[in-house]
Design an enzyme around this catalytic site. Structure first.
Site: not given
Ligand code: TYM
Length: 348
Positions: A126, A209, A212
């Site tokens: 991230k 993966k 969202k």
């Protein structure tokens, strides 16, 4: 072990209690549903005590537009209820309404080591190359997650595969706390990562993966998608030209095909082995419509129910407030005892 109760299984000495959380940083995906929510419902049905949390404090570790965050939190609560979480039997609430999460997270920030957090792959992913610019909250995220589970003396945490490393860290933190303060106070949690859908992959790339936060909406199915959108996304999902093999070994080098088989299995509550046995020899021209029909039959009623529940936002807020009060009744005494253990003076 003064604070312990007797337990038939799970962490020795602690009564079984299930906790899990989902970030309201966007809508619920099919990955969240199959990897987490569906299993949350199964835990609830098993009769064990269950707490489910919309982790809004985790969500703000990366920028969230306030109005969108509020909407996503309510919509996610609706998604939980529409999927079968019963707020009378499970405790359903949002994290920021129970202050003990943030309070315990601070104490655990002082227990965990920089090196442990620096190894977290989710932080590396991230934060990307620009680590200096990541929020301090993003770095400390796993301590808040450890606090989420520890503040209820949770024994079992159902999650998808991607949360394994964070929960291993939560175990380390509990062990270090108990060791440093010479207590046997916090249980060492058990991650529960089970079923055919612990890692649902992107519909556009079988090595990534389903998420969202993927920029492509075609990569995922959202619980708020209508029937036509679900069918379209499955029809357009990336696959290969080969027919389905008769056994799972034949899917080893075919990540997209394997993903669709796993999704089918998890939606139908059967094993991936049974799916390939039933559909052996079929090409995707036949398998995809069957999968789309199955997905719509499971997800369309959930979508309808989300829309119905979202028409009464005040009722959703009431449910979350009630859940938060019940959660606080469990967390507060554990937090007070923690303050006592670490040497804080408290008014009696
Ligand atoms: P989050 O919000 O990313 O995801 C919520 C849950 O959904 C699972 N999941 C998936 N499972 C299968 N395939 C996928 N593609 C997929 N995508 C997501 C996740 O594994 C997770 O179980 N840090 C957590 C939230 C959290 C938490 C906690 C979880 C905060 N505190 C305490 C458990 C206990 C997270 O970001 O999940």
């Amino acid at each position: 072990m003064t604070d312990a109760q007797t337990a038939p299984d799970g962490a020795p000495g602690f009564a079984p209690r299930v906790f899990s959380g989902i970030q309201p940083s966007g809508g619920l995906t099919l990955g969240n549903y199959l990897g987490a929510l569906k299993r949350f419902v199964a835990a609830q049905e098993s009769g064990v005590e269950t707490l489910y949390c919309l982790v809004d404090l985790h969500a703000i570790t990366v920028w969230q537009d306030p109005a969108r965050l509020r909407h996503a939190t309510r919509e996610m609560a609706a998604g939980f209820i529409a999927s079968g979480i019963d707020p009378a039997r499970s405790i359903l609430f949002n994290q920021s309404q129970v202050g003990a999460h943030a309070e315990l997270a601070w104490v655990l920030n002082c227990v965990a080591r920089m090196g442990w957090l620096g190894r977290m792959t989710q932080f590396k992913d991230k934060a990307g190359k620009n680590r200096e610019n990541a929020s301090v909250g993003l770095f400390a995220y796993p301590c808040l997650m450890a606090a989420d589970v520890m503040v209820y003396h949770t024994t079992h945490v159902p999650v998808g595969e991607d949360q394994k490393q964070h929960l291993e860290l939560a175990r380390e933190i509990a062990i270090k706390f108990n060791h440093d303060y010479e207590v046997d106070f916090f249980p060492v949690v058990e991650p529960v990562i089970e079923g055919a859908a612990t890692r649902v992959m992107s519909l556009r790339d079988g090595t990534k993966k389903m998420s969202k936060s993927d920029p492509s909406d075609m990569s995922r199915i959202n619980l708020t998608d209508d029937a036509d959108t679900i069918s379209l996304k499955i029809r357009k999902a990336r696959t290969d030209p080969e027919p389905l093999p008769g056994d799972l070994a034949g899917l080893a080098e075919r990540p997209e095909a394997r993903n669709l088989v796993n999704i089918y299995a998890a939606l139908a509550d059967i094993t991936p082995e049974a799916v390939v046995a039933d559909h052996a020899g079929q090409g995707f021209g036949t398998f995809k419509p069957a999968l789309a029909e199955l997905a719509v039959s499971v997800l369309a009623p959930i979508n309808d129910e989300i829309n119905r529940l979202m028409a009464d936002v005040a009722e959703i807020d009431r449910i979350l407030g009630d859940g938060a009060q019940r959660a606080d009744m469990i967390a507060r005494p554990i937090m007070e005892r923690t303050y006592d253990i670490v040497g804080m003076v408290r008014a009696r």
